[in-house]
Design an enzyme around this catalytic site. Structure first.
Site, short mmCIF file in Angstrom:
data_model
loop_
_atom_site.label_atom_id
_atom_site.label_comp_id
_atom_site.label_asym_id
_atom_site.label_seq_id
_atom_site.Cartn_x
_atom_site.Cartn_y
_atom_site.Cartn_z
N TYR A 144 -3.09 4.00 13.43
CA TYR A 144 -4.34 3.87 12.68
C TYR A 144 -5.56 4.28 13.51
O TYR A 144 -6.64 4.53 12.98
CB TYR A 144 -4.54 2.43 12.18
CG TYR A 144 -3.55 2.02 11.10
CD1 TYR A 144 -2.74 2.95 10.48
CD2 TYR A 144 -3.43 0.70 10.70
CE1 TYR A 144 -1.83 2.59 9.50
CE2 TYR A 144 -2.53 0.33 9.71
CZ TYR A 144 -1.72 1.28 9.12
OH TYR A 144 -0.82 0.92 8.16
N LYS A 162 10.80 1.85 16.07
CA LYS A 162 11.74 2.89 15.64
C LYS A 162 12.08 3.75 16.85
O LYS A 162 11.72 4.93 16.91
CB LYS A 162 11.11 3.73 14.52
CG LYS A 162 11.04 3.02 13.18
CD LYS A 162 12.36 3.05 12.41
CE LYS A 162 12.65 4.43 11.89
NZ LYS A 162 13.97 4.49 11.24
N ASP A 217 13.13 -0.29 9.98
CA ASP A 217 13.69 -0.14 8.63
C ASP A 217 14.77 -1.20 8.37
O ASP A 217 14.82 -1.82 7.31
CB ASP A 217 14.23 1.28 8.40
CG ASP A 217 15.15 1.77 9.52
OD1 ASP A 217 15.11 1.20 10.63
OD2 ASP A 217 15.91 2.72 9.29
N ASP A 233 1.85 -3.86 9.32
CA ASP A 233 1.11 -3.82 8.06
C ASP A 233 2.09 -3.94 6.89
O ASP A 233 1.93 -4.76 5.98
CB ASP A 233 0.35 -2.48 8.01
CG ASP A 233 -0.75 -2.48 6.98
OD1 ASP A 233 -0.97 -3.51 6.32
OD2 ASP A 233 -1.40 -1.42 6.83
N ASP A 284 3.43 -7.52 4.57
CA ASP A 284 3.26 -7.59 3.11
C ASP A 284 4.57 -7.91 2.42
O ASP A 284 4.60 -8.64 1.42
CB ASP A 284 2.70 -6.26 2.57
CG ASP A 284 1.17 -6.29 2.47
OD1 ASP A 284 0.56 -7.10 3.21
OD2 ASP A 284 0.60 -5.54 1.68
#
Ligand code: NAD
Length: 367
Positions: free
Chosen positions: A141, A192, A225, A249, A253
């Site tokens: 970001y 990852k 994942d 992020d 959620d």
């Protein structure tokens, strides 16, 4: 003990849920828990309307001087067309940046009384209590270059850069390990590393930090994942999850929805500890300004009140008062009180103010 708080209610339902927090603060003060000195400022769309900026310099000054900031929510369709650099969310990003808030703590707790509000089966989520620690000021970001370039052949290229330095991974890792020691002593680190160099470094740094400083804590690693999949398959296997800005992020959620409603979820964002061990901090509900229900007295204030509980615990060392506040919330839910977002088919619905009043009444009765 005097606690200096800056309240930034913001837009939409922000002021409605902040009003309930003010009732709780008054009750805590009446009960002798602490003395609260509060100031109020503007952030987001309302600040843009007043000053043409998403937060004024004087309110930034108040935020820097406060022991902690309580933040409501910002944004709404009214400000969709304002220039990018003064959009409502820019106020929150400025606060995070200037206060150096690199650690975002998002608990996902499923109260037994609400287990049926989750999209997963009761036995998968009932009693769930996990903490997601998201790195908040680095990664993709913020990494440079970050741009859209014109390739001159009718094509454009969008570029974001994922970048992490050792110190950024170490300091977020420490927050996670310290928290785990006060909980169930387990950290799951996620990245990852199979496809990203920043993931390889993340794994290496967390592993070394664990070996060097926190060998007493159980550490496991999961690819982001796979962790997303495990979160909806068997979330109770987790205690503290630590991950980067982007994965955090998304995964937080996902974890949020395990608990039933956005209106239930608090969060804390913490900076580095100073010589006295104090950290700059901002506490906010996970939800946004909910323009669809703003002004209707329908908002669930529990995420905002739960954010105050986190503030008592992490900024003021008032863990026992935080426990009492959280059990007043659980008691209100256990008594069947429901705002519209968490109601079952047979439940009667109460307003934002009625939920706040019920939590305050329980807090006072329990004392
Ligand atoms: P939202 O969280 O505001 O709302 C999503 C849905 O959840 C809506 O149906 C809303 O009514 C419901 N909801 C949210 N909080 C609730 C509560 N406390 N009680 C009951 N129901 C609740 O997300 P959105 O609709 O995607 O965004 C609305 C605005 O909020 C946008 O302008 C967005 O940019 C902004 N936003 C701000 C923040 C923030 O301030 N940190 C976070 C997310 C979104």
């Amino acid at each position: 003990m005097t606690c200096k708080l800056l309240l930034l209610p913001g837009d939409g339902i922000g002021p409605e849920v902040m009003k309930e927090v003010e009732k709780v603060l008054a009750a805590l003060q009446r009960l002798g828990v602490a003395k609260f000195e509060t100031e109020k400022g503007l952030v987001g769309g309302c600040a843009y309307d007043a000053h043409g900026k998403s937060i004024s310099e004087s309110d930034m000054g108040l935020a820097m001087a406060a022991d902690a900031v309580l933040f409501g929510a910002v944004g709404g369709p009214k400000w969709d067309g304002v220039p990018y650099e003064v959009r409502p969310e820019a106020g929150l990003l400025r606060l995070r940046k200037d206060l150096g808030l690199f650690a975002n703590l998002r608990p996902a707790i499923c109260y037994p009384a609400l287990a049926d509000a989750s999209s997963l089966k009761r036995e998968i989520v009932e009693g769930l209590d996990i903490m997601i620690v998201r790195e908040l000021t680095g990664g993709v970001y913020f990494g440079e270059p970050k741009e859209i370039i014109d390739l001159g052949n009718g094509q454009k290229r969008g570029i974001d850069t994922q970048v992490y330095d050792t110190y950024e991974i170490e300091r977020i890792g420490r927050v996670a390990f310290e928290l785990a020691r006060k909980r169930n002593n387990k950290v799951t680190s996620s990245e990852k590393r199979n496809v990203m160099k920043s993931g390889v470094l993340w794994h290496e740094v967390i592993t070394a930090l664990h070996k060097r400083e926190y060998p007493d804590v159980t550490l496991e690693h999961q690819l982001a994942d796979a962790l997303g999949m495990q979160l909806v398959r068997w979330p109770k296997q987790f205690d503290v999850i630590v991950t980067d800005n982007l994965f955090g992020d998304m995964l937080s959620d996902v974890a949020a929805m395990l608990t039933g409603s956005l209106g239930m979820l608090p969060s804390a964002s913490l900076g580095a500890a100073d010589a006295q061990g104090r950290r700059k901090a901002l506490y906010e509900p996970v939800h946004g300004s909910a323009p669809d229900i703003a002004g209707k007295g329908m908002a669930n204030p529990i995420a905002m009140i739960g954010s105050l509980a986190m503030c008592l615990r992490y900024s003021f060392g008032l863990g026992e008062a935080a426990d009492r506040l959280e059990s007043a919330i659980a008691h209100a839910l256990g008594a069947g009180l429901r705002t519209a977002d968490i109601k079952g088919a047979a439940d009667a619905v109460i307003s934002t103010a009625q939920m706040g009043d019920a939590i305050v009444a329980r807090l006072e009765k329990a004392a």
